[in-house]
Write an enzyme that holds these catalytic residues in place. Structure first.
Site, PDB file in Angstrom:
ATOM      1  N   LYS A 187       0.889  -1.188   0.000  1.00  9.19           N
ATOM      2  CA  LYS A 187       0.000   0.000   0.000  1.00  9.19           C
ATOM      3  C   LYS A 187       0.911   1.218   0.000  1.00  9.19           C
ATOM      4  O   LYS A 187       1.517   1.555   1.016  1.00  9.19           O
ATOM      5  CB  LYS A 187      -0.905  -0.075   1.236  1.00  9.19           C
ATOM      6  CG  LYS A 187      -1.346   1.251   1.828  1.00  9.19           C
ATOM      7  CD  LYS A 187      -2.311   2.047   0.962  1.00  9.19           C
ATOM      8  CE  LYS A 187      -2.556   3.421   1.599  1.00  9.19           C
ATOM      9  NZ  LYS A 187      -1.905   4.515   0.890  1.00  9.19           N
ATOM     10  N   GLU A 196       9.170   2.131  11.122  1.00  6.33           N
ATOM     11  CA  GLU A 196      10.195   3.183  10.986  1.00  6.33           C
ATOM     12  C   GLU A 196       9.459   4.507  10.891  1.00  6.33           C
ATOM     13  O   GLU A 196       8.665   4.704   9.963  1.00  6.33           O
ATOM     14  CB  GLU A 196      11.065   2.957   9.745  1.00  6.33           C
ATOM     15  CG  GLU A 196      12.079   1.848   9.895  1.00  6.33           C
ATOM     16  CD  GLU A 196      13.021   2.024  11.059  1.00  6.33           C
ATOM     17  OE1 GLU A 196      13.210   3.168  11.522  1.00  6.33           O
ATOM     18  OE2 GLU A 196      13.556   1.011  11.546  1.00  6.33           O
ATOM     19  N   CYS A 246      13.566  11.452   6.583  1.00  5.28           N
ATOM     20  CA  CYS A 246      13.424  11.085   8.004  1.00  5.28           C
ATOM     21  C   CYS A 246      14.747  11.275   8.738  1.00  5.28           C
ATOM     22  O   CYS A 246      14.769  11.455   9.943  1.00  5.28           O
ATOM     23  CB  CYS A 246      12.938   9.658   8.131  1.00  5.28           C
ATOM     24  SG  CYS A 246      13.926   8.511   7.191  1.00  5.28           S
ATOM     25  N   GLU A 281       8.930  16.995  15.084  1.00  4.00           N
ATOM     26  CA  GLU A 281       9.392  16.851  13.704  1.00  4.00           C
ATOM     27  C   GLU A 281       8.587  17.789  12.806  1.00  4.00           C
ATOM     28  O   GLU A 281       7.358  17.803  12.864  1.00  4.00           O
ATOM     29  CB  GLU A 281       9.180  15.404  13.239  1.00  4.00           C
ATOM     30  CG  GLU A 281       9.708  15.145  11.849  1.00  4.00           C
ATOM     31  CD  GLU A 281       9.388  13.747  11.342  1.00  4.00           C
ATOM     32  OE1 GLU A 281       8.227  13.304  11.475  1.00  4.00           O
ATOM     33  OE2 GLU A 281      10.299  13.101  10.799  1.00  4.00           O
TER      34      GLU A 281
HETATM   35  P1  NAP Z   1       1.918   8.818   7.134  1.00 10.43           P
HETATM   36  O1  NAP Z   1       0.895   9.845   7.003  1.00 10.43           O
HETATM   37  O2  NAP Z   1       2.017   8.059   8.411  1.00 10.43           O
HETATM   38  O3  NAP Z   1       1.676   7.800   5.920  1.00 10.43           O
HETATM   39  C1  NAP Z   1       2.493   6.690   5.703  1.00 10.43           C
HETATM   40  C2  NAP Z   1       1.685   5.610   5.011  1.00 10.43           C
HETATM   41  O4  NAP Z   1       0.658   5.166   5.895  1.00 10.43           O
HETATM   42  C3  NAP Z   1       0.975   6.092   3.746  1.00 10.43           C
HETATM   43  O5  NAP Z   1       0.951   5.036   2.818  1.00 10.43           O
HETATM   44  C4  NAP Z   1      -0.422   6.379   4.257  1.00 10.43           C
HETATM   45  O6  NAP Z   1      -1.421   6.329   3.260  1.00 10.43           O
HETATM   46  C5  NAP Z   1      -0.584   5.240   5.215  1.00 10.43           C
HETATM   47  N1  NAP Z   1      -1.675   5.418   6.195  1.00 10.43           N
HETATM   48  C6  NAP Z   1      -2.337   6.553   6.531  1.00 10.43           C
HETATM   49  N2  NAP Z   1      -3.263   6.270   7.458  1.00 10.43           N
HETATM   50  C7  NAP Z   1      -3.177   4.943   7.717  1.00 10.43           C
HETATM   51  C8  NAP Z   1      -3.839   4.051   8.576  1.00 10.43           C
HETATM   52  N3  NAP Z   1      -4.815   4.461   9.392  1.00 10.43           N
HETATM   53  N4  NAP Z   1      -3.469   2.759   8.582  1.00 10.43           N
HETATM   54  C9  NAP Z   1      -2.487   2.319   7.788  1.00 10.43           C
HETATM   55  N5  NAP Z   1      -1.820   3.109   6.930  1.00 10.43           N
HETATM   56  C10 NAP Z   1      -2.159   4.404   6.910  1.00 10.43           C
HETATM   57  O7  NAP Z   1       3.377   9.385   6.850  1.00 10.43           O
HETATM   58  P2  NAP Z   1       3.857  10.274   5.622  1.00 10.43           P
HETATM   59  O8  NAP Z   1       3.338  11.647   5.810  1.00 10.43           O
HETATM   60  O9  NAP Z   1       3.579   9.568   4.345  1.00 10.43           O
HETATM   61  O10 NAP Z   1       5.437  10.260   5.799  1.00 10.43           O
HETATM   62  C11 NAP Z   1       6.115  11.184   6.597  1.00 10.43           C
HETATM   63  C12 NAP Z   1       6.555  10.528   7.877  1.00 10.43           C
HETATM   64  O11 NAP Z   1       7.279   9.348   7.580  1.00 10.43           O
HETATM   65  C13 NAP Z   1       7.502  11.392   8.676  1.00 10.43           C
HETATM   66  O12 NAP Z   1       7.171  11.323  10.038  1.00 10.43           O
HETATM   67  C14 NAP Z   1       8.864  10.740   8.451  1.00 10.43           C
HETATM   68  O13 NAP Z   1       9.802  10.940   9.465  1.00 10.43           O
HETATM   69  C15 NAP Z   1       8.472   9.313   8.333  1.00 10.43           C
HETATM   70  N6  NAP Z   1       9.492   8.548   7.643  1.00 10.43           N
HETATM   71  C16 NAP Z   1      10.275   7.713   8.375  1.00 10.43           C
HETATM   72  C17 NAP Z   1      11.277   6.983   7.761  1.00 10.43           C
HETATM   73  C18 NAP Z   1      12.133   6.046   8.547  1.00 10.43           C
HETATM   74  O14 NAP Z   1      12.764   5.194   7.953  1.00 10.43           O
HETATM   75  N7  NAP Z   1      12.177   6.168   9.859  1.00 10.43           N
HETATM   76  C19 NAP Z   1      11.484   7.112   6.388  1.00 10.43           C
HETATM   77  C20 NAP Z   1      10.679   7.989   5.672  1.00 10.43           C
HETATM   78  C21 NAP Z   1       9.672   8.697   6.305  1.00 10.43           C
HETATM   79  P3  NAP Z   1      -1.965   7.701   2.595  1.00 10.43           P
HETATM   80  O15 NAP Z   1      -0.820   8.300   1.917  1.00 10.43           O
HETATM   81  O16 NAP Z   1      -3.022   7.217   1.670  1.00 10.43           O
HETATM   82  O17 NAP Z   1      -2.505   8.537   3.713  1.00 10.43           O
END
Ligand code: NAP
Length: 482
Positions: free
Chosen positions: A174, A249, A283, A384
């Protein structure tokens, strides 16, 4: 030119949905890069069932044969390298050179894990008993759900898909709704490389709807998530109830310590790079520069000067250092934090505004922004932001800098700039983070070593490198009397 529509991939077939959603260019929001079929909860259930049906045959396929399909997919991606990078810039906004770096990394990840198919390291150890042969072999887990963010829309799906598949698991991917095309291209390459039906499934659409459906899917045995702490923590609670294997992560508020003895120019460059490249949407980006008092003023002045030279614009244009934020949501979040910062510490030393001139008015562009004299208790030092906003903080000395650096709930990456070898060896055990860099930017990792954080940033086994095999496989231990 009509905008192409991309279908979901379930049980080896492309499935179009009644509804679609748009994948827009964040540099020019009137440009729709792609239309995507909006998957439903039923699509996720079908994908999980297909993955369960495909599991017995795929897990029984010899490791080298699984690896051979990954090699083939890597070759296909390599052939399309230029167009994949351009698509990534158009859907996510990062600059073309950054996108090229990421596509290259995805190809390397596929080749690296393809090789693991021929290794699958287990253990053979001598028994204490006579005529007993004992060993442990790896076995796959089953159906794995992979949920990925938009900021590395190709590399993160690649570093989950490749080890999952080579270990013999089947998957449901997904992708993030803001940038699904880059991972769709990987699935396309796997399809063309001859991956058996049902082994890989791809369903794009609403995170909350599809996430709930994924967690509820009976065949699911494991879930690997990269994204925000909020969603990761929710997934963890749900997955624990089903005793799913889980890997998370999540976010960071990564520090770079700059000591007075640092090689000055490269420290300035490394902080500017880690704070602002990829628009601060890594990240592992530096959100806090913790600078030793003795060089604080000089360093701040040099950093502002360096930041002034950064060129913000459409990442497809040559010479651009910083592209747009990925979407309106990110733009609103970053501008909100800038306002918080202004209230907490006063006007930024540079930046602080959305850019709406020079042809950038249709994109989500923000000036690279530096707040100085930020205190540990301030919101902009603790939360963040995930954008081009840096908090510069003053430390009395090395010990004070270490204390400030570790004073965070997060623990993803951490960096130090110093020429003092003793300080380096004191820093390594004391830094509370999973990824350390020394005299390098805090962001910019390679695929051959374990990747992941500690504290609130991460949970479960690490990703990438040999460590990735731990999450996607289990041991079967055998005692044999002959
Ligand atoms: P996000 O909003 O948590 O979304 C991540 C994924 O989860 C997307 O595919 C999103 O789908 C999905 N999602 C949303 N709601 C969900 C739910 N209720 N259940 C399951 N999946 C769900 O994060 P983001 O804004 O895409 O990414 C930014 C964040 O990622 C930042 O906090 C960053 O630090 C972190 N990040 C961490 C790493 C690491 O390796 N530690 C690497 C990269 C990014 P939709 O897009 O359809 O909402």
């Amino acid at each position: 030119m009509t905008t192409p529509t991309f279908a979901n991939y379930i049980n080896g077939e492309w499935h179009e949905s009644a509804q679609t959603f748009e994948d827009r260019n964040p540099a020019k929001t009137d440009e729709v890069v792609a239309q995507f079929s909006k998957g439903t909860a039923q699509d996720i259930a079908n994908a999980a069932d297909a993955a369960a049906c495909a599991f017995p045959a795929w897990s029984a396929t010899a490791g080298p044969a699984r690896g051979a399909i990954l090699y083939k997919a890597a070759d296909l991606l390599d052939r399309r390298f230029e167009s994949l990078a351009a698509e990534m810039t158009r859907e996510e906004g990062k600059t073309l050179p950054e996108a090229k770096g990421e596509v290259r990394r995805s190809i390397n990840i596929f080749r690296y894990f393809a090789g693991e198919g021929a290794r699958m390291p287990g253990f053979i150890v001598p028994s204490e008993r006579d005529r007993v042969h004992m060993f442990a072999i790896r076995k796959p887990i089953g159906v794995a759900g992979l949920v990925t963010p938009w900021n590395f829309p190709s590399a993160i799906p690649a570093w989950k898909l490749a080890p999952a598949l080579v270990c013999g698991n089947t998957v449901v991917l997904k992708p993030a709704s803001a940038a699904p095309l880059s991972s769709w291209r990987i699935v396309e390459a796997l399809h063309e490389a001859g991956i058996p039906r049902g082994v890989v499934n791809f369903v794009a659409g609403s995170g909350s709807e599809l996430g709930s459906a994924l967690i509820a899917a009976k065949p699911l045995k494991a879930i690997s998530f990269t994204g925000s702490c909020q969603i990761g923590n929710w997934l963890h609670a749900e997955a624990s109830q089903r005793r799913l294997r889980i890997q998370l992560e999540m976010g960071g508020k990564n520090p770079t310590i700059v000591l007075a003895d640092a090689e000055f120019n490269s420290a300035v460059e490394n902080v500017a790079n880690a704070a602002f490249f990829s628009t601060g949407q890594k990240c592992t980006a530096t959100g806090r520069a913790i600078v030793e008092d003795a060089i604080y003023d000089k360093f701040l002045t040099a950093l502002i000067e360096r930041t002034r030279k950064l060129k913000v614009g459409d990442g497809m244009q040559p010479g651009i250092d910083i592209g747009p934020l990925v979407d309106q949501n990110q733009l609103d979040t970053v501008l909100r934090y800038i306002e918080i910062g202004k209230k907490e510490v006063g006007a930024p030393k540079i930046g602080g505004n959305r850019i709406t001139t020079g042809g950038l008015e249709k994109g989500y562009f923000v000036e690279p922004t530096i707040f100085a004299d930020v205190e540990e208790s301030m919101t902009i030092a603790r939360e963040e932001i995930f954008g081009p906003v840096l908090a510069v903080m003053r430390a009395k000395n090395f010990d004070d800098a270490m204390r400030i650096a570790n004073n965070t709930a997060f623990g993803l990456s951490s960096s130090i700039q110093t020429t003092n070898l003793s300080r380096v060896f004191e820093y390594i055990p004391r830094a509370e983070a999973g990824l350390l860099t020394i005299n390098l930017p805090s962001a910019g990792v390679e695929y051959q070593l374990p990747f992941g954080g500690t504290k609130d940033s991460s949970f479960g086994p690490k990703e990438q490198g040999p460590a990735a095999m731990e999450f996607y496989s289990d041991y079967k231990t055998v005692y044999l009397k002959y």
